[in-house]
Scaffold this motif. Structure first.
Motif, PDB file in Angstrom:
ATOM      1  N   GLU A 186     132.785  95.846  90.879  1.00 43.55           N
ATOM      2  CA  GLU A 186     133.828  96.686  90.046  1.00 43.55           C
ATOM      3  C   GLU A 186     133.550  97.267  88.415  1.00 43.55           C
ATOM      4  N   ILE A 187     133.075  95.562  87.470  1.00 43.51           N
ATOM      5  CA  ILE A 187     132.861  95.511  86.645  1.00 43.51           C
ATOM      6  C   ILE A 187     131.792  97.104  86.575  1.00 43.51           C
ATOM      7  N   VAL A 188     130.411  96.275  87.342  1.00 51.97           N
ATOM      8  CA  VAL A 188     129.270  97.304  87.087  1.00 51.97           C
ATOM      9  C   VAL A 188     129.518  98.718  87.368  1.00 51.97           C
ATOM     10  N   GLN A 189     130.724  99.025  88.062  1.00 50.68           N
ATOM     11  CA  GLN A 189     131.275 100.406  88.647  1.00 50.68           C
ATOM     12  C   GLN A 189     131.955 100.927  86.768  1.00 50.68           C
ATOM     13  N   CYS A 190     132.263 100.472  86.366  1.00 50.51           N
ATOM     14  CA  CYS A 190     133.032 100.283  84.613  1.00 50.51           C
ATOM     15  C   CYS A 190     132.660 100.446  83.906  1.00 50.51           C
ATOM     16  N   ILE A 191     131.368  99.444  84.309  1.00 52.73           N
ATOM     17  CA  ILE A 191     130.523  99.861  82.959  1.00 52.73           C
ATOM     18  C   ILE A 191     129.196 101.429  83.529  1.00 52.73           C
ATOM     19  N   ALA A 192     129.361 101.985  84.410  1.00 54.77           N
ATOM     20  CA  ALA A 192     128.166 102.695  84.182  1.00 54.77           C
ATOM     21  C   ALA A 192     129.191 103.972  84.313  1.00 54.77           C
ATOM     22  N   ARG A 193     130.301 104.307  84.330  1.00 57.36           N
ATOM     23  CA  ARG A 193     131.796 105.212  83.588  1.00 57.36           C
ATOM     24  C   ARG A 193     131.438 104.922  82.543  1.00 57.36           C
ATOM     25  N   GLY A 194     130.773 104.385  81.866  1.00 59.45           N
ATOM     26  CA  GLY A 194     130.694 104.501  80.197  1.00 59.45           C
ATOM     27  C   GLY A 194     132.422 103.143  79.441  1.00 59.45           C
ATOM     28  N   LEU A 195     132.637 102.142  80.325  1.00 58.01           N
ATOM     29  CA  LEU A 195     133.958 101.850  79.845  1.00 58.01           C
ATOM     30  C   LEU A 195     133.298 100.525  78.852  1.00 58.01           C
TER      31      LEU A 195
ATOM     32  N   ALA B 222     124.033 101.231  89.788  1.00 58.40           N
ATOM     33  CA  ALA B 222     125.083 100.945  90.592  1.00 58.40           C
ATOM     34  C   ALA B 222     124.867 102.478  91.011  1.00 58.40           C
ATOM     35  N   ILE B 223     124.161 103.641  90.394  1.00 53.20           N
ATOM     36  CA  ILE B 223     123.908 104.918  91.010  1.00 53.20           C
ATOM     37  C   ILE B 223     123.556 105.100  92.427  1.00 53.20           C
ATOM     38  N   ILE B 224     122.313 104.274  92.442  1.00 59.18           N
ATOM     39  CA  ILE B 224     121.307 103.867  93.721  1.00 59.18           C
ATOM     40  C   ILE B 224     122.313 102.701  94.848  1.00 59.18           C
ATOM     41  N   HIS B 225     122.791 102.217  94.116  1.00 59.00           N
ATOM     42  CA  HIS B 225     123.561 101.504  95.070  1.00 59.00           C
ATOM     43  C   HIS B 225     124.633 101.627  95.565  1.00 59.00           C
ATOM     44  N   GLY B 226     125.222 103.644  95.671  1.00 54.41           N
ATOM     45  CA  GLY B 226     126.243 103.541  96.139  1.00 54.41           C
ATOM     46  C   GLY B 226     127.603 103.614  95.364  1.00 54.41           C
ATOM     47  N   LEU B 227     127.465 102.804  94.069  1.00 55.61           N
ATOM     48  CA  LEU B 227     128.430 102.088  93.522  1.00 55.61           C
ATOM     49  C   LEU B 227     129.019 103.298  92.337  1.00 55.61           C
ATOM     50  N   VAL B 228     128.792 104.178  92.232  1.00 59.70           N
ATOM     51  CA  VAL B 228     129.356 105.582  91.449  1.00 59.70           C
ATOM     52  C   VAL B 228     128.583 106.723  91.713  1.00 59.70           C
ATOM     53  N   ASP B 229     129.179 107.588  91.653  1.00 58.86           N
ATOM     54  CA  ASP B 229     128.035 109.450  91.462  1.00 58.86           C
ATOM     55  C   ASP B 229     127.640 109.609  91.025  1.00 58.86           C
ATOM     56  N   ILE B 230     126.380 109.841  90.569  1.00 53.83           N
ATOM     57  CA  ILE B 230     126.242 110.769  89.291  1.00 53.83           C
ATOM     58  C   ILE B 230     126.965 111.573  88.571  1.00 53.83           C
ATOM     59  N   SER B 231     127.601 112.040  89.094  1.00 50.32           N
ATOM     60  CA  SER B 231     128.469 113.500  88.270  1.00 50.32           C
ATOM     61  C   SER B 231     129.492 112.843  87.981  1.00 50.32           C
ATOM     62  N   GLU B 232     129.612 111.458  88.080  1.00 46.71           N
ATOM     63  CA  GLU B 232     130.943 110.329  87.117  1.00 46.71           C
ATOM     64  C   GLU B 232     130.552 110.100  86.329  1.00 46.71           C
ATOM     65  N   ILE B 233     129.260 109.840  85.779  1.00 45.32           N
ATOM     66  CA  ILE B 233     128.369 108.976  84.582  1.00 45.32           C
ATOM     67  C   ILE B 233     128.787 109.719  83.605  1.00 45.32           C
ATOM     68  N   LYS B 234     129.580 108.522  81.866  1.00 51.69           N
ATOM     69  CA  LYS B 234     129.844 109.586  80.834  1.00 51.69           C
ATOM     70  C   LYS B 234     128.225 109.221  80.420  1.00 51.69           C
ATOM     71  N   ALA B 235     128.084 110.211  79.305  1.00 55.40           N
ATOM     72  CA  ALA B 235     127.045 110.671  78.793  1.00 55.40           C
ATOM     73  C   ALA B 235     126.815 109.263  78.014  1.00 55.40           C
TER      74      ALA B 235
END
Length: 303
Positions: free
Chosen positions: A241-250, A289-302
């Protein structure tokens, strides 16, 4: 610098008077004079490294070099449960009854008391589950007895913090409550609520950051069969969950608020994640996170 065996126990108490609760929960009596932490623990029959790991963690000092004895840590957690359920929460309830005009027609006061009672029941269920299911599971595992379908990663994923509702109650009193009542008692009970909020947040952080990883280290592989797919990457459900949040720029603060954790707990989890994966940047964790399917690349903030 961490507290060490050779430091005096008095120096630890000077750091923070709330460490008196740490002594109580480890079963250490007062009156130790200038004795060192190691000597005090030895005299009390306490595993000194476990005591120091918890003390340093709570003081936000390095704690990872201290060996954790799981039975000693569980005894500490059980004693904390007894304190919360048997003393702290009932004491606050009695003070609320004395402070609020619950005997009269003040419906708001009764709603506040009901809010606290519902919260107390939530805490009781939370700690009762740990006492009845989690601790016996770990004790059985330490004896080499199969633990059934329970595993510590699933427990951690469902291990919600206990402090946020107390924070809400604090805000109600500080910013909004204008009813009648004994103001001195209201101030006193508010202080107790704030102290309990901090105490519960620290308690849950110890469980998440010390207890869960220590149990994971001894858990046999077959106990992980029921974990989510994320766990086979080496991360617990909470870490994923935390990796997902980091990937989303939180930010750390935003992650803490989203997952109802303390910022300290999020930082500890991130440190553990980086150690497990040997990936230390937000960009690297995003790619993971993207490689392992934790987030979709479209979700990623700059970034």
């Amino acid at each position: 610098m961490p507290f060490r065996h050779s430091d005096s126990m008095r120096s630890l108490i000077r750091e923070n008077h709330l460490f008196l609760m740490l002594l109580r929960r480890f079963g250490i009596s007062l009156g130790f004079g200038d004795a060192s932490i190691g000597d005090v623990c030895q005299k009390a029959g306490i595993h000194a490294d476990t005591f120091l790991a918890v003390a340093n963690f709570l003081a936000d000092r390095p704690w990872q070099s201290f060996e954790i004895d799981i039975p000693s840590l569980m005894e500490y957690l059980k004693n904390a449960h007894d304190y919360f359920l048997g003393f702290s929460i009932p004491t606050i309830r009695r003070k609320l009854i004395e402070a609020l005009p619950t005997a009269g027609p003040d419906e708001l006061a009764m709603l506040i008391l009901k809010y606290f009672d519902d919260y107390a029941e939530e805490v009781r269920r939370h700690m009762d589950f740990e006492n009845r299911a989690v601790f016996p599971y770990v004790e059985a595992m330490l004896k080499g007895v199969p633990g059934g379908k329970l595993n510590i990663a699933e427990f951690e994923a469902k291990h919600l913090p206990l402090a946020p509702k107390l924070q809400e109650l604090k805000e109600i009193f500080v910013c909004h409550y204008q009813g009648s009542g004994n103001q001195d008692l209201l101030t006193s009970v508010l202080f107790d609520i704030i102290t309990l909020e901090q105490d519960l947040a620290s308690h849950c952080a110890v469980e998440d950051s010390l207890f869960v990883p220590a149990v994971e280290a001894i858990e046999p592989p077959e106990q992980h069969e029921h974990q989510s797919d994320d766990s086979n990457q080496g991360l617990t459900a909470r870490e994923s969950e935390i990796v997902q949040c980091i990937a989303r720029g939180l930010s750390t603060k935003e992650i803490a608020e989203k997952l109802f954790l303390s910022a300290h707990t999020v930082t500890t989890h991130r440190r553990n994640i980086c150690s497990k994966l040997d990936i230390h940047s937000a960009a690297g964790l995003t790619i993971y996170a993207i490689i392992h399917g934790l987030v979709d690349i479209s979700e990623i903030k700059a970034q």
